[in-house]
Write an enzyme that holds these catalytic residues in place. Structure first.
Site, PDB file in Angstrom:
ATOM      1  N   HIS A 185       0.841  -1.204   0.000  1.00  0.00           N
ATOM      2  CA  HIS A 185       0.000   0.000   0.000  1.00  0.00           C
ATOM      3  C   HIS A 185       0.876   1.256   0.000  1.00  0.00           C
ATOM      4  CE1 HIS A 185      -3.610   2.387   1.493  1.00  0.00           C
ATOM      5  NE2 HIS A 185      -2.611   3.186   1.863  1.00  0.00           N
ATOM      6  N   GLU A 186       1.831   1.309   0.917  1.00  0.00           N
ATOM      7  CA  GLU A 186       2.673   2.510   1.036  1.00  0.00           C
ATOM      8  C   GLU A 186       3.527   2.710  -0.212  1.00  0.00           C
ATOM      9  OE1 GLU A 186       2.013   4.624   3.153  1.00  0.00           O
ATOM     10  OE2 GLU A 186       0.817   3.395   4.473  1.00  0.00           O
ATOM     11  N   HIS A 189       1.679   4.256  -3.038  1.00  0.00           N
ATOM     12  CA  HIS A 189       1.506   5.712  -2.979  1.00  0.00           C
ATOM     13  C   HIS A 189       2.620   6.399  -3.780  1.00  0.00           C
ATOM     14  CE1 HIS A 189      -1.950   6.345  -0.515  1.00  0.00           C
ATOM     15  NE2 HIS A 189      -1.485   5.695   0.530  1.00  0.00           N
ATOM     16  N   TYR A 200      -4.592  14.283  -3.223  1.00  0.00           N
ATOM     17  CA  TYR A 200      -4.998  13.564  -2.014  1.00  0.00           C
ATOM     18  C   TYR A 200      -6.172  14.263  -1.338  1.00  0.00           C
ATOM     19  CZ  TYR A 200      -3.826  10.063   1.533  1.00  0.00           C
ATOM     20  OH  TYR A 200      -3.832   8.979   2.374  1.00  0.00           O
ATOM     21  N   GLU A 209      -6.042   6.231  -2.500  1.00  0.00           N
ATOM     22  CA  GLU A 209      -6.089   5.214  -1.445  1.00  0.00           C
ATOM     23  C   GLU A 209      -6.489   3.846  -1.998  1.00  0.00           C
ATOM     24  OE1 GLU A 209      -5.409   4.711   1.801  1.00  0.00           O
ATOM     25  OE2 GLU A 209      -4.226   6.495   1.449  1.00  0.00           O
ATOM     26  N   ASP A 284     -10.029  13.678   7.328  1.00  0.00           N
ATOM     27  CA  ASP A 284      -9.445  12.639   6.477  1.00  0.00           C
ATOM     28  C   ASP A 284      -9.357  13.107   5.015  1.00  0.00           C
ATOM     29  OD1 ASP A 284      -8.336  10.168   5.757  1.00  0.00           O
ATOM     30  OD2 ASP A 284     -10.306   9.277   5.393  1.00  0.00           O
ATOM     31  N   HIS A 289      -9.766   7.737   3.147  1.00  0.00           N
ATOM     32  CA  HIS A 289      -9.656   6.364   3.644  1.00  0.00           C
ATOM     33  C   HIS A 289     -11.030   5.741   3.869  1.00  0.00           C
ATOM     34  CE1 HIS A 289      -5.655   7.944   4.756  1.00  0.00           C
ATOM     35  NE2 HIS A 289      -5.259   6.710   4.518  1.00  0.00           N
TER      36      HIS A 289
END
Lengths: 371, 98
Positions: A185-186, A189, A200, A209, A284, A289
């Site tokens: 996931h990271e 990005h 974002y 996301e 958020d 998310h």
């Protein structure tokens, strides 16, 4: 032209990202075309389908140029594909980055170091083997991860240059390297930042996301050798301690069901447009998310409809969308339309894959709009 | 002193929130909170900090403090949150989890 053998043609994208182009130029060497025709012919016969196609195109162009006897001023070669560079640092519970480099992280006795290293490797391998992408920037950029960030830090993030993992507080959260999909996931990005550049915020942010969850989950599925039917489609499984009533942070298959806990509350993810959550910009980043549950479920349904390993077909459709078709301000509707177009081009109009994409989005309340 | 605190975002995307009134807290806890608010120079902080242009999964904070007739709200995300504010943010997360 030479670089077309190994790279994809992405001039329009490169021209858009002027700042990035500058960065990319620095790792190319301006020389005349040096790959000899016999090598191109070899590639055209024995390379992967993409290499074959690009080698053929280059050969055709080379022949034309040879005929004209024109000179080139600027032709670049790319760094070799497949040079893997993965480093892990120990932040030693401070917030300075990257921290101290760990020697031989693959053999470390430190669980977080080993997991960060193995996860980065598995993610790098998937991007290279399945999507023919050479690291985060597709130019072999070194993948950096820092573990043991901060005190009792309940988070993992991408800071624009590297991945960062906290150890969790031990009360509610375990260490953030515990689940391989978090690492995928990271790292994704980073890929998104280099490609679609999805801002974002609101729907583009939720797509950002979503892409990270998709490729994070695919890394895990590939390591476990699971088909779409066998996969659990959970994000962050094992991150909660036994004190929390929850199996994971998110469920791509059934958004909103991952946890329900007296302290942490209930998983707020919707799985359908009718439940889309509208939030203030500060909350958020407009729910990036939260609303990612909607495209997450669309991807999961698509992959299950197609069957087999999710990375082989659904993953490829989504990767092409991320790399070539989505833009910084793309909406869910754009993502639906683009993935549908790509599936039609890749597998044929009306093919099982084409119909699966349509069904995936329809089931979350998004009807494909054809031009 | 009244404090309203919300943390959102992060990889987990969890909402962590708490509202505190120092008049109803044990004196020692109230004193520590007042000290942390003063140490952060809270009422001189900008309402909005610049949003990071790169990166993802940062925590996002929104903090409102009412003290002696003054009221101020600060919105800030993790990498740009000033060091002087961090102890207060960390303490409020702990209150929210109680």
């Amino acid at each position: 032209m030479c670089r077309n053998i190994l790279r994809n043609v992405r001039s329009s994208k490169e021209e858009r990202a002027a700042g990035r182009k500058q960065e990319q130029m620095t790792d190319r060497i301006p020389i005349q075309c040096i790959i000899p025709p016999h090598m191109l012919k070899e590639l055209a016969q024995k390379g992967s389908p993409k290499q074959r196609d690009l080698a053929l195109k280059t050969l055709m162009v080379s022949e034309r140029i040879r005929g004209r006897r024109e000179a080139f001023a600027e032709v670049y070669v790319a760094p070799a594909v497949g040079v893997k560079c993965i480093k892990v640092y120990d932040a030693k519970h401070g917030q300075g980055l990257p921290g101290d480099e760990v020697q031989e992280p693959g053999n470390s006795n430190d669980q977080a170091v080993k997991e960060a290293y193995d996860g980065a490797n598995a993610t790098y391998d998937m991007y290279l083997d399945v999507f023919e992408r050479n690291s985060i920037d597709d130019r072999g950029m070194c993948i950096l991860s820092s573990v043991h960030f901060g005190e009792n830090y309940d988070n993992a993030f991408w800071d624009g240059r590297q991945m960062v993992y906290g150890d969790g507080d031990g009360e509610l959260f375990n260490r953030f390297t515990i689940s391989m999909d978090i690492i995928g996931h990271e790292l994704t990005h980073g890929v998104t930042e280099y490609e679609a550049g999805l801002v974002y915020y609101n729907q583009p942010g939720a797509l950002n996301e979503h892409m990270s969850d998709v490729f994070g989950s695919l890394v895990k599925q590939r390591i476990l050798n699971q088909t779409a039917d066998e996969a659990d489609w959970l994000i962050g499984e094992g991150i909660f301690t036994s004190k929390v009533n929850g199996k994971a942070l998110r469920s791509m298959k059934e958004p909103g069901t991952a946890y329900n806990d007296p302290v942490l509350g209930k998983d707020p993810q919707p799985g359908h447009m009718k439940d889309y959550v509208r939030l203030s910009p500060w909350e958020d980043n407009g729910g990036v998310h939260i609303n990612s549950g909607i495209p997450n479920r669309a991807f999961c349904i698509t992959a299950m409809e197609i069957g087999g390993y999710a990375w082989e077909k659904a993953g490829r459709i989504w990767y092409i969308a991320l790399r070539d078709r989505l833009r910084y301000n793309s909406s869910f509707q754009d993502a639906a339309n683009k993935t549908y177009q790509i599936a039609g081009a890749m597998f044929g109009e009306g093919s099982k894959e084409h119909e699966a994409v349509k069904k995936g989005w329809a089931d979350v309340g998004i009807t494909i709009k054809k031009k | 002193m009244l404090i309203q605190f919300v943390r959102t975002g992060g990889f987990a995307g969890l909402r962590t929130a708490v509202t505190l009134d120092t008049d109803t807290l044990p004196p020692e806890e109230a004193r520590k909170l007042l000290e942390m608010v003063d140490a952060s120079g809270f009422f001189n902080l900008p309402e909005k900090f610049p949003v990071p242009t790169r990166g993802a999964d940062y925590f996002v904070y929104r903090l409102t403090v009412e003290k002696e007739g003054r009221k101020h709200t600060v919105e800030v995300s993790d990498p740009v949150a000033p060091a002087a504010l961090r102890p207060l943010l960390q303490s409020l997360v702990a209150y929210a989890r109680k």
